[in-house]
Design a protein around this motif. Sequence first.
Motif, PDB file in Angstrom:
ATOM      1  N   ILE A   2      64.234  34.775 105.336  1.00  0.00           N
ATOM      2  CA  ILE A   2      65.688  34.893 105.317  1.00  0.00           C
ATOM      3  C   ILE A   2      66.090  36.081 106.181  1.00  0.00           C
ATOM      4  CG2 ILE A   2      67.690  35.457 103.869  1.00  0.00           C
ATOM      5  CD1 ILE A   2      66.317  33.916 101.611  1.00  0.00           C
ATOM      6  N   ASP A   3      67.047  35.882 107.070  1.00  0.00           N
ATOM      7  CA  ASP A   3      67.639  36.983 107.824  1.00  0.00           C
ATOM      8  C   ASP A   3      68.822  37.502 107.028  1.00  0.00           C
ATOM      9  OD1 ASP A   3      65.849  36.438 109.882  1.00  0.00           O
ATOM     10  OD2 ASP A   3      67.293  35.240 111.023  1.00  0.00           O
ATOM     11  N   LEU A   4      68.818  38.787 106.737  1.00  0.00           N
ATOM     12  CA  LEU A   4      69.938  39.418 106.033  1.00  0.00           C
ATOM     13  C   LEU A   4      70.724  40.272 107.027  1.00  0.00           C
ATOM     14  CD1 LEU A   4      71.655  40.379 103.661  1.00  0.00           C
ATOM     15  CD2 LEU A   4      69.834  42.032 103.112  1.00  0.00           C
ATOM     16  N   HIS A   5      71.901  39.832 107.353  1.00  0.00           N
ATOM     17  CA  HIS A   5      72.803  40.585 108.223  1.00  0.00           C
ATOM     18  C   HIS A   5      73.561  41.552 107.316  1.00  0.00           C
ATOM     19  CE1 HIS A   5      72.209  37.977 111.827  1.00  0.00           C
ATOM     20  NE2 HIS A   5      71.769  37.171 110.872  1.00  0.00           N
ATOM     21  N   TYR A   6      73.334  42.840 107.537  1.00  0.00           N
ATOM     22  CA  TYR A   6      73.551  43.826 106.463  1.00  0.00           C
ATOM     23  C   TYR A   6      74.043  45.154 107.019  1.00  0.00           C
ATOM     24  CZ  TYR A   6      71.627  47.483 103.280  1.00  0.00           C
ATOM     25  OH  TYR A   6      71.425  48.579 102.491  1.00  0.00           O
ATOM     26  N   TRP A   7      74.867  45.814 106.218  1.00  0.00           N
ATOM     27  CA  TRP A   7      75.105  47.235 106.410  1.00  0.00           C
ATOM     28  C   TRP A   7      75.150  47.892 105.044  1.00  0.00           C
ATOM     29  CZ3 TRP A   7      73.490  49.920 110.022  1.00  0.00           C
ATOM     30  CH2 TRP A   7      73.912  51.238 110.250  1.00  0.00           C
ATOM     31  N   THR A   8      75.129  49.215 105.038  1.00  0.00           N
ATOM     32  CA  THR A   8      74.877  49.984 103.815  1.00  0.00           C
ATOM     33  C   THR A   8      76.157  50.213 103.020  1.00  0.00           C
ATOM     34  OG1 THR A   8      75.006  51.987 105.172  1.00  0.00           O
ATOM     35  CG2 THR A   8      72.821  51.080 104.741  1.00  0.00           C
ATOM     36  N   ARG A  23      61.891  38.707  95.112  1.00  0.00           N
ATOM     37  CA  ARG A  23      60.663  38.792  95.902  1.00  0.00           C
ATOM     38  C   ARG A  23      60.627  37.749  97.021  1.00  0.00           C
ATOM     39  NH1 ARG A  23      57.588  43.464  95.371  1.00  0.00           N
ATOM     40  NH2 ARG A  23      57.539  44.124  93.193  1.00  0.00           N
ATOM     41  N   LEU A  24      61.779  37.526  97.625  1.00  0.00           N
ATOM     42  CA  LEU A  24      61.859  36.606  98.756  1.00  0.00           C
ATOM     43  C   LEU A  24      61.552  37.348 100.051  1.00  0.00           C
ATOM     44  CD1 LEU A  24      65.093  34.669  97.766  1.00  0.00           C
ATOM     45  CD2 LEU A  24      62.798  33.690  97.968  1.00  0.00           C
ATOM     46  N   ALA A  25      60.914  36.660 100.967  1.00  0.00           N
ATOM     47  CA  ALA A  25      60.634  37.258 102.273  1.00  0.00           C
ATOM     48  C   ALA A  25      61.928  37.313 103.078  1.00  0.00           C
ATOM     49  CB  ALA A  25      59.592  36.436 103.018  1.00  0.00           C
ATOM     50  N   TYR A  26      62.251  38.494 103.606  1.00  0.00           N
ATOM     51  CA  TYR A  26      63.489  38.619 104.382  1.00  0.00           C
ATOM     52  C   TYR A  26      63.344  39.693 105.444  1.00  0.00           C
ATOM     53  CZ  TYR A  26      64.872  42.831 101.694  1.00  0.00           C
ATOM     54  OH  TYR A  26      64.939  44.082 101.122  1.00  0.00           O
ATOM     55  N   LYS A  27      64.215  39.577 106.428  1.00  0.00           N
ATOM     56  CA  LYS A  27      64.276  40.545 107.518  1.00  0.00           C
ATOM     57  C   LYS A  27      65.709  41.043 107.613  1.00  0.00           C
ATOM     58  CE  LYS A  27      64.655  38.993 111.698  1.00  0.00           C
ATOM     59  NZ  LYS A  27      64.385  38.309 112.996  1.00  0.00           N
ATOM     60  N   HIS A  58      65.984  30.301 106.741  1.00  0.00           N
ATOM     61  CA  HIS A  58      65.221  29.433 107.628  1.00  0.00           C
ATOM     62  C   HIS A  58      64.383  28.403 106.869  1.00  0.00           C
ATOM     63  CE1 HIS A  58      66.263  31.605 111.321  1.00  0.00           C
ATOM     64  NE2 HIS A  58      66.233  32.684 110.563  1.00  0.00           N
ATOM     65  N   ALA A  59      64.419  28.485 105.542  1.00  0.00           N
ATOM     66  CA  ALA A  59      63.741  27.478 104.711  1.00  0.00           C
ATOM     67  C   ALA A  59      64.681  27.093 103.574  1.00  0.00           C
ATOM     68  CB  ALA A  59      62.423  28.026 104.167  1.00  0.00           C
ATOM     69  N   PRO A  60      65.797  26.420 103.900  1.00  0.00           N
ATOM     70  CA  PRO A  60      66.814  26.133 102.881  1.00  0.00           C
ATOM     71  C   PRO A  60      66.351  25.112 101.860  1.00  0.00           C
ATOM     72  CG  PRO A  60      67.364  25.033 104.939  1.00  0.00           C
ATOM     73  CD  PRO A  60      66.185  25.922 105.227  1.00  0.00           C
TER      74      PRO A  60
END
Length: 220
Positions: A2-8, A23-27, A58-60
């Motif tokens: 999963i891509d996390l488009h993020y700010w703090t 515990r999901l794999a994410y970037k 990416h793996a819905p």
Amino acid sequence: MIDLHYWTTPNGHKISICLEEMRLAYKIVPVDISKDEQFAPAFLAIAPNNKIPAIVDHAPLDHGAPLALFESGAILTYLGDKTNKFLPSNPRGRATVAQWLFWQVGGLGAMAGQLHFFQSLAPQHVPFAIARFEKEVKRIYAVLDRQLANHAFIAGTDYTIADMAVFTWAATYDMLKLRIEQYPHALRWLEKVSARPAVQRAYGIAKKINPDAPMPALFM
């Protein structure tokens, strides 16, 4: 992945906490809102409302093409469904979680954000606006305190996505200049949630992404 488009921000923290808890794999894909990166065409293609957070799975669940989602409440609900974690499957439990999630999105987050703006960011001092939003934020914290007087967590006995959503905004009480000791049940719950390893990891990640990110008093 999963891509996390993020700010703090509190809304960003909701999703990093959730992904850590599940515990999901994410970037993390940083979107620095202080530099207006949320208006970049590539981000708008994912989040047309130009607000963080957003994800691309990416793996819905339907095993189809990558799925882009914006709006933190929608993302939390989707991830709960994806993992069958932190979101009850029975209709009554799910409805209870949903009502508190929507309460946070439409109430706590919105009002706290306005209060912080008029207290600390507005170019002019506007006493009426400060008083209005301070009164509403105090009312909302009182609602939270009453709910937690007889419940271990927001929606009952179990920790859910509602706790993740409410925590990140309720934890900003120091930024909002609130006396949290006036809300002892909320404070007990805040301390319990802040001690969770996944929550600790999420705020640690925030500091790595943005060393200037404000940290709630709970983590100081």
